[in-house]
Design an enzyme around this catalytic site. Structure first.
Site, PDB file in Angstrom:
ATOM      1  N   SER A   1      53.526  24.913  49.603  1.00 18.82           N
ATOM      2  CA  SER A   1      54.708  24.925  49.737  1.00 18.82           C
ATOM      3  C   SER A   1      55.631  25.568  48.351  1.00 18.82           C
ATOM      4  CB  SER A   1      55.444  23.271  49.655  1.00 18.82           C
ATOM      5  OG  SER A   1      56.708  23.195  49.793  1.00 18.82           O
TER       6      SER A   1
ATOM      7  N   SER B   1      56.324  25.317  43.021  1.00 13.91           N
ATOM      8  CA  SER B   1      55.627  25.626  44.394  1.00 13.91           C
ATOM      9  C   SER B   1      54.458  24.303  44.168  1.00 13.91           C
ATOM     10  CB  SER B   1      54.773  26.675  44.448  1.00 13.91           C
ATOM     11  OG  SER B   1      53.757  26.893  45.438  1.00 13.91           O
ATOM     12  N   LYS B   2      53.947  23.836  45.356  1.00 17.25           N
ATOM     13  CA  LYS B   2      52.730  22.762  45.373  1.00 17.25           C
ATOM     14  C   LYS B   2      51.905  23.299  46.370  1.00 17.25           C
ATOM     15  CE  LYS B   2      51.719  19.348  42.506  1.00 17.25           C
ATOM     16  NZ  LYS B   2      51.875  19.146  41.328  1.00 17.25           N
ATOM     17  N   GLY B   3      50.664  22.609  46.319  1.00 17.40           N
ATOM     18  CA  GLY B   3      49.886  22.951  47.515  1.00 17.40           C
ATOM     19  C   GLY B   3      48.852  21.520  47.481  1.00 17.40           C
TER      20      GLY B   3
END
Ligand code: GLU
Length: 476
Positions: free
Chosen positions: A61, A106-108
Site C-alpha cells: 500500500s 508505504s507498507k506491505g
C-alpha cells in the site's frame, strides 16, 4: 483483537488524524488528500510447496507520495489485510515526516504464518512476492523501499535485495531497493537494534523535561523505573535490554504469546530470551512468576508500559483498567482511538507510535544513503579525526612537560578521546539526534498551543504540517 464497537485500525488512525486536523488551518481539500491512501496493490500468487501449489495473498500500500521513494516495512502474519496495511502505510507517512526522513509512506504484508514454513520455502515465497512487487516498481530504490516488520528480518531483506539485483542487473543502486539487510549484503551497523534503541532515546529525552514528566506524575530519570513490556520481539527485547542494562530501569513484567512473567525485583531480559529459544515460550522461566493470561499484566501497577507487539492491544475492553501513568507505543497502533480517549481523560501520557518507534525507519534512511553513496559511514574521516585528536594530546603533553606543570590526563580519557567514530557510533549518534529533535518539535506544539492536549495530537500536527508544506511546494 479489538473490542466490539471499536473502529478498524485504519479508521482508528483516521480518527486520530481528524482530531489533529480539526485544529489546523489546511486549505480546503488538502486535509482529505493527505488522509487517504493513494493506492493499494493486492497480489495473489502461487508457489509449489511440498508437491502442491499454495496460493498466497500479499499487499503493498502506498499512502502518500509527497516524497519519493516511499518507505515502510513488509509484514508476515496471518492477520495481514488491506485495512491493516493501509493504516500502517498512513502511519509511515506521518512517522517519516516527524523524524524528517525524506520519504513518503508505504507498507506491505503477506498473509501467512512464517512458522509454518522452513527456510527454503520462505525463500521461495519471498522471492516470488518480491518478483510481483519489483515488476510493478513497488520495490525500487527511487520509488518504493521496503524494510523488515513483524515476521520478517535481515534474511528476508537479503532475498528481496538479491531478487531485485537479478531482475535489474545494470542498476548500480540496486542495494538501495530495500533496507534492513544483513551487513554483508549492504546493510548498516545498528539497524537491527534501531527501533528498540529509538524507544530508549525517546524515553531518555522525555525524562529530560521536568514539565513533561510532571504531566505523568513522574520525576527523576529512568533509574529504578518499573517497566512492563509486551512482546519480546526485535523491538521489545532490544528496548527492554537497553533500558535495564544501560539506564537502570527495572523490567517487572514481560508479556509474551504464551503468557506473562512477573517479578517486582526485576527480570533478566536476556535470560528470558535464552529460555524462550530453548523452550518456545516464557512458561517455566525460573526468575519470575508465570501467568497464563498475559494480558492482565498490562493492567498492573508500573511506571512505564511498553506495548511492543500488535496493534489494538489497549482497547475499549481494558483501557479503563490500565494503571501505567506513561505508555510508550513501541508497536504501531497498540492503543485504539477509543482507548486513547479514555487514557487521556485519566491523565495518562502516551508517547505515540509515529515517534516512539521511528528509530527503525531513521536508521533505514541511513542505510539507504549508505547504499546510494556506496561507502561506509566514517570510512573517510575516522583516521583523520584520530590524527587531529592525537595532535592536540601531543601538544598538551608537550606544554605540560615544557612548563613543568605535571598534568596527567585522567585514565581512559586519552583512549576514549583518541578513538575516531566508527559506523555504529555514527548511526547511534544520528539516531539520538533525530529522536531528540523530533521530540522537541512535538513538545513545542504540545506546550505551545492551548488547543493541543497531548503528544499524539502534537505529533500529527507537526507531521501533517510538513506533508502539507511539501504538497504546497509541489504546487498541489
Ligand atoms: N517496519 C518499520 C516501521 O514500522 C520500519 C520501516 C522502515 O525501516 O522502512 O517503522
Amino acid at each position: 483483537m479489538s473490542a466490539a464497537g471499536e473502529p478498524t485500525f485504519r479508521q482508528s488512525v483516521d480518527i486520530l488524524y481528524n482530531r489533529a486536523v480539526a485544529v489546523m488551518d489546511l486549505p480546503p481539500g488538502l486535509e482529505q488528500k493527505i488522509r487517504v491512501c493513494n493506492s493499494t496493490y493486492t497480489v495473489r500468487f502461487g508457489v509449489r510447496l511440498r508437491g502442491k501449489i499454495e496460493t498466497f495473498t500479499g499487499y503493498r500500500s502506498v499512502h502518500s507520495e509527497h516524497m519519493e521513494p516511499v518507505k515502510g516495512g513488509i509484514r508476515y502474519a496471518m492477520s495481514v489485510n488491506q485495512d491493516e496495511v493501509e493504516a500502517l502505510a498512513a502511519l509511515m507517512t506521518y512517522k517519516c515526516a516527524l523524524v524528517e526522513a525524506p520519504f513518503g509512506g508505504s507498507k506491505g504484508g503477506l498473509c501467512l504464518d512464517p512458522r509454518d514454513y522452513d527456510e527454503h520455502e520462505l525463500e521461495q515465497i519471498t522471492r516470488r512476492f518480491a518478483y510481483e512487487l519489483i515488476k510493478r516498481d513497488l520495490i525500487n530504490p527511487s520509488q518504493n523501499v521496503p524494510a523488515p516488520d513483524m515476521g520478517t528480518g535481515e534474511r528476508e531483506m537479503a532475498w528481496i535485495a538479491d531478487q531485485y539485483a537479478r531482475m535489474n542487473t545494470t542498476d548500480i543502486n540496486a542495494r538501495a531497493c530495500v533496507t534492513g539487510k544483513p551487513l554483508n549484503a549492504g546493510g548498516i551497523q545498528g539497524r537491527v537494534e534501531a527501533t528498540g534503541r529509538g524507544v530508549q532515546y525517546a524515553l531518555r529525552e522525555f525524562f529530560r523535561h521536568p514539565e513533561d514528566k510532571a504531566k505523568a506524575g513522574l520525576s527523576g530519570d529512568l533509574d529504578g523505573k518499573r517497566v512492563i513490556v509486551q512482546g519480546l520481539g526485535n523491538v521489545g527485547s532490544h528496548a527492554a535490554r537497553f533500558l535495564s542494562l544501560e539506564d537502570g530501569a527495572k523490567i517487572i513484567g514481560i508479556i509474551e504469546r504464551d503468557g506473562g512473567l512477573w517479578n517486582p525485583e526485576g527480570i533478566d531480559v536476556a535470560a528470558v530470551q535464552d529460555w524462550m529459544r530453548a523452550n518456545g515460550g516464557v512458561q517455566g522461566f525460573p526468575g519470575a512468576t508465570y501467568d497464563a493470561n498475559g494480558a492482565v499484566l498490562l493492567e498492573r501497577d508500573c511506571d512505564i508500559l511498553v506495548p511492543a507487539a500488535l496493534e489494538g492491544v489497549i482497547n475499549l475492553s481494558n483501557a479503563d483498567r490500565i494503571r501505567a501513568p506513561l505508555i510508550i507505543e513501541a508497536a504501531n497502533g497498540p492503543v485504539t482511538s477509543g482507548a486513547d480517549e479514555i487514557l487521556r481523560k485519566k491523565g495518562c501520557v502516551i508517547i505515540p507510535d509515529m515517534y516512539a518507534n521511528a528509530g527503525g525507519v531513521t536508521v533505514s534512511y541511513f542505510e539507504w544513503v549508505k547504499n546510494l553513496s556506496h561507502i561506509r559511514f566514517g570510512r573517510m574521516q575516522r583516521r583523520q579525526e584520530e590524527a587531529r585528536h592525537q595532535l592536540l594530546i601531543d601538544e598538551l603533553e608537550r606544554l605540560s612537560a615544557d612548563k613543568g606543570l605535571g598534568w596527567t590526563l585522567s585514565p581512559g580519557f586519552k583512549e576514549q578521546y583518541l578513538k575516531g567514530a566508527d559506523e555504529l557510533e555514527l548511526v547511534r549518534s544520528g539516531l539520538d539526534d533525530t529522536m531528540r529533535a523530533a521530540y522537541q518539535s512535538m513538545r513545542e506544539t504540545w506546550h505551545g498551543r492551548d488547543d493541543v492536549t497531548d503528544l499524539r495530537m502534537a505529533a500529527y500536527i507537526v507531521a501533517i504540517d510538513r506533508v502539507a508544506k511539501s504538497y504546497r511546494a509541489k504546487g498541489l
